[in-house]
Design a protein around this motif. Structure first.
Motif, mmCIF file in Angstrom:
data_model
loop_
_atom_site.group_PDB
_atom_site.id
_atom_site.type_symbol
_atom_site.label_atom_id
_atom_site.label_comp_id
_atom_site.label_asym_id
_atom_site.label_seq_id
_atom_site.Cartn_x
_atom_site.Cartn_y
_atom_site.Cartn_z
ATOM 1 N N PHE A 296 0.817 -1.220 0.000
ATOM 2 C CA PHE A 296 0.000 0.000 0.000
ATOM 3 C C PHE A 296 0.854 1.274 0.000
ATOM 4 C CE2 PHE A 296 -3.267 -2.686 2.581
ATOM 5 C CZ PHE A 296 -3.669 -3.329 1.417
ATOM 6 N N GLU A 299 -0.638 4.112 -1.952
ATOM 7 C CA GLU A 299 -2.000 4.549 -1.645
ATOM 8 C C GLU A 299 -1.929 5.953 -1.035
ATOM 9 O OE1 GLU A 299 -4.606 2.884 -2.572
ATOM 10 O OE2 GLU A 299 -3.507 1.095 -3.207
ATOM 11 N N GLY A 305 -4.571 7.262 -4.567
ATOM 12 C CA GLY A 305 -3.347 6.494 -4.846
ATOM 13 C C GLY A 305 -3.624 5.279 -5.710
ATOM 14 N N TYR A 306 -2.641 4.403 -5.802
ATOM 15 C CA TYR A 306 -2.821 3.177 -6.573
ATOM 16 C C TYR A 306 -2.167 2.010 -5.871
ATOM 17 C CZ TYR A 306 1.967 4.085 -8.356
ATOM 18 O OH TYR A 306 3.327 4.312 -8.480
ATOM 19 N N TYR A 308 -5.059 0.225 -5.243
ATOM 20 C CA TYR A 308 -6.349 -0.168 -4.647
ATOM 21 C C TYR A 308 -7.267 1.017 -4.345
ATOM 22 C CZ TYR A 308 -3.918 -4.619 -4.054
ATOM 23 O OH TYR A 308 -3.219 -5.780 -4.282
ATOM 24 N N HIS A 309 -6.734 2.237 -4.425
ATOM 25 C CA HIS A 309 -7.510 3.445 -4.078
ATOM 26 C C HIS A 309 -8.150 3.331 -2.698
ATOM 27 C CE1 HIS A 309 -7.212 5.477 -8.093
ATOM 28 N NE2 HIS A 309 -6.855 4.245 -8.395
ATOM 29 N N LEU A 310 -7.352 2.924 -1.720
ATOM 30 C CA LEU A 310 -7.849 2.805 -0.345
ATOM 31 C C LEU A 310 -7.989 4.206 0.254
ATOM 32 C CD1 LEU A 310 -5.558 -0.093 0.963
ATOM 33 C CD2 LEU A 310 -7.820 -0.264 -0.099
ATOM 34 N N VAL A 315 -5.934 2.384 5.046
ATOM 35 C CA VAL A 315 -4.467 2.270 4.945
ATOM 36 C C VAL A 315 -3.877 2.130 6.358
ATOM 37 C CG1 VAL A 315 -2.338 3.414 4.180
ATOM 38 C CG2 VAL A 315 -4.442 3.686 2.860
#
Ligand SMILES: [Fe+2]
Ligand SMILES: [Fe+2]
Ligand SMILES: [Fe+2]
Length: 409
Positions: A296, A299, A305-306, A308-310, A315
């Motif tokens: 993560f 993120e 972010g990337y 997962y776009h949490l 996070v």
């Protein structure tokens, strides 16, 4: 992972080496080491081009990546026993007049296994090709290949099962169930050492990133301590710093070295590295926290972010620390397209990102409060990595000055 052309090569060579070794009555412990050597044999081919070259049958420059692989492996205890096997995995059988004893027997097996795999066209039926491959390989007994290994190949390759099992070698490790496991002491200290070994593989592909993971690791551990993590968690954070970009092994070096901003299309090739990090590390079932922290690290807390776009709640704190350490280190170190930034400017950028809701405010203020110390921690660790980097290339021939990164202006 780096290209579909190369996919499965190491697993198939492991299967072929194992099958040839077994046909030669190799003792089980030696078979284990043979499989380990085969699984790592092209580890020294650092760029996509190197890897593709390693797959060409007539390529003359094979010794270089074999030498590089040897230097990567020889200092790490778990792999030092196979480093010599890998060093000579392209050595022709009849080309060893100086010190024939220096070439391990396993290198000759690995050499043939490797060349068999590169001769196969996997878009065609394998049984249809078996004769052509035998016709090409068998006459090379006593020159390029060891007569004894060729004899084993001759006896095995007459069976359809030899070729059919090769096809399934990338799907399961069934053949290897019968050989003894190689003992590895995975104490925390050894995990630290292993992650440093991996960091070298990730970073040494370019002089500009040669010390990146070391910097991230040191800053992340330092921040973790300030945040109040336990001693054990701080060590985990150090390991996470070393491993966070492990997925970059699946990104062509040519992109990592690119002098200039990446185009959108190129960025789409770099982005998967965070996802690949998760794929590579997920077998570490006992360390789920570490796997999350690493995967993560790109993120952002607003979900931008990337990969997962949490959001901020999703996070974990460790990943928030790692993200700050990663950005800080990246900003102050030289890159192919720019010089490292002054510390004040770097802190300013990070604070802006924190105000915009991308980074954790508390971690960013801890960093800002002692920015000089953060810089010292980062550079100190990077200096050590830099000395190891110089040491690494000192032992290699001139032609290893392969670095394609131009100096920043
Ligand atoms: Fe090779
Ligand atoms: Fe290979
Ligand atoms: Fe990354």
């Amino acid at each position: 992972m780096v290209s579909p052309v190369i996919m499965g090569h190491h697993q198939r060579v492991a299967y072929l080496s194992y099958t040839l070794g077994r046909a030669m009555d190799t003792p089980p412990e030696q078979l284990s080491l043979l499989v380990l050597s085969a699984s790592l044999h092209d580890i020294g081919a650092m760029s996509l081009l190197d890897r593709q070259r390693a797959l060409e049958f007539e390529e003359r420059n094979h010794y270089l990546h074999a030498e590089m692989g040897y230097h990567h492996l020889k200092d790490f205890p778990l792999f030092s026993s196979v480093s010599n096997v890998i060093r000579f995995h392209h050595h022709p059988w009849n080309h060893t007049p100086d010190a024939p004893d220096e070439i391990p027997h396993a290198s000759h097996i690995l050499h043939l296994a490797d060349r068999i795999d590169v001769l196969i066209d996997y878009s065609r039926n394998l049984l249809e090709q078996s004769r052509e491959i035998r016709d090409k390989i068998l006459p090379l007994a006593g020159t390029i290949f060891s007569p004894e290994v060729i004899h084993a190949f001759h006896s095995q390759s007459g069976k359809e099962s030899f070729w059919l099992e090769l096809l399934s070698a990338t799907q399961n490790d069934q053949p290897f169930q019968n050989i003894p496991e190689i003992y590895a002491d995975w104490s925390l200290l050894n995990i630290v050492e292993f992650s440093w070994f991996m960091a070298r593989l990730i970073d040494f592909r370019c002089s500009f990133t040669a010390t990146h993971s070391s910097g991230v690791s040191a800053v992340a551990e330092w921040l973790a301590n300030l945040v109040g993590f336990s001693q054990n968690e701080c060590q985990m954070m150090m390991i996470a710093g070393f491993l966070h970009d492990i997925g970059k092994l699946g990104v062509p070096t040519e992109l990592i070295n690119k002098p200039g901003k990446l185009t959108d299309a190129e960025f789409n090739q770099v982005k998967p590295h965070a996802y690949l990090t998760r794929q590579i590390l997920s077998p570490l079932k006992n360390l789920p926290g570490l796997v999350d922290w690493c995967s993560f690290h790109h993120e952002r807390l607003d979900g931008s972010g990337y990969p997962y776009h949490l959001n901020a709640q999703q996070v974990p704190l460790g990943a928030k620390i790692l993200a700050v350490a990663d950005i800080f280190t990246a900003l102050i170190e030289d890159r192919p397209y720019r010089k490292g930034m002054q510390i004040d400017r770097a802190i300013q950028i990070i604070q802006e990102q924190s105000r915009s809701g991308l980074l954790d405010q508390r971690i960013v203020s801890l960093l800002s409060e002692d920015a000089e110390m953060a810089r010292y921690v980062c550079l100190n660790s990077q200096q050590y990595a830099q000395s190891r980097y110089s040491e690494f290339f000192k032992h290699l021939p001139e032609s290893f000055a392969f670095d394609t990164c131009p100096l920043p202006h």
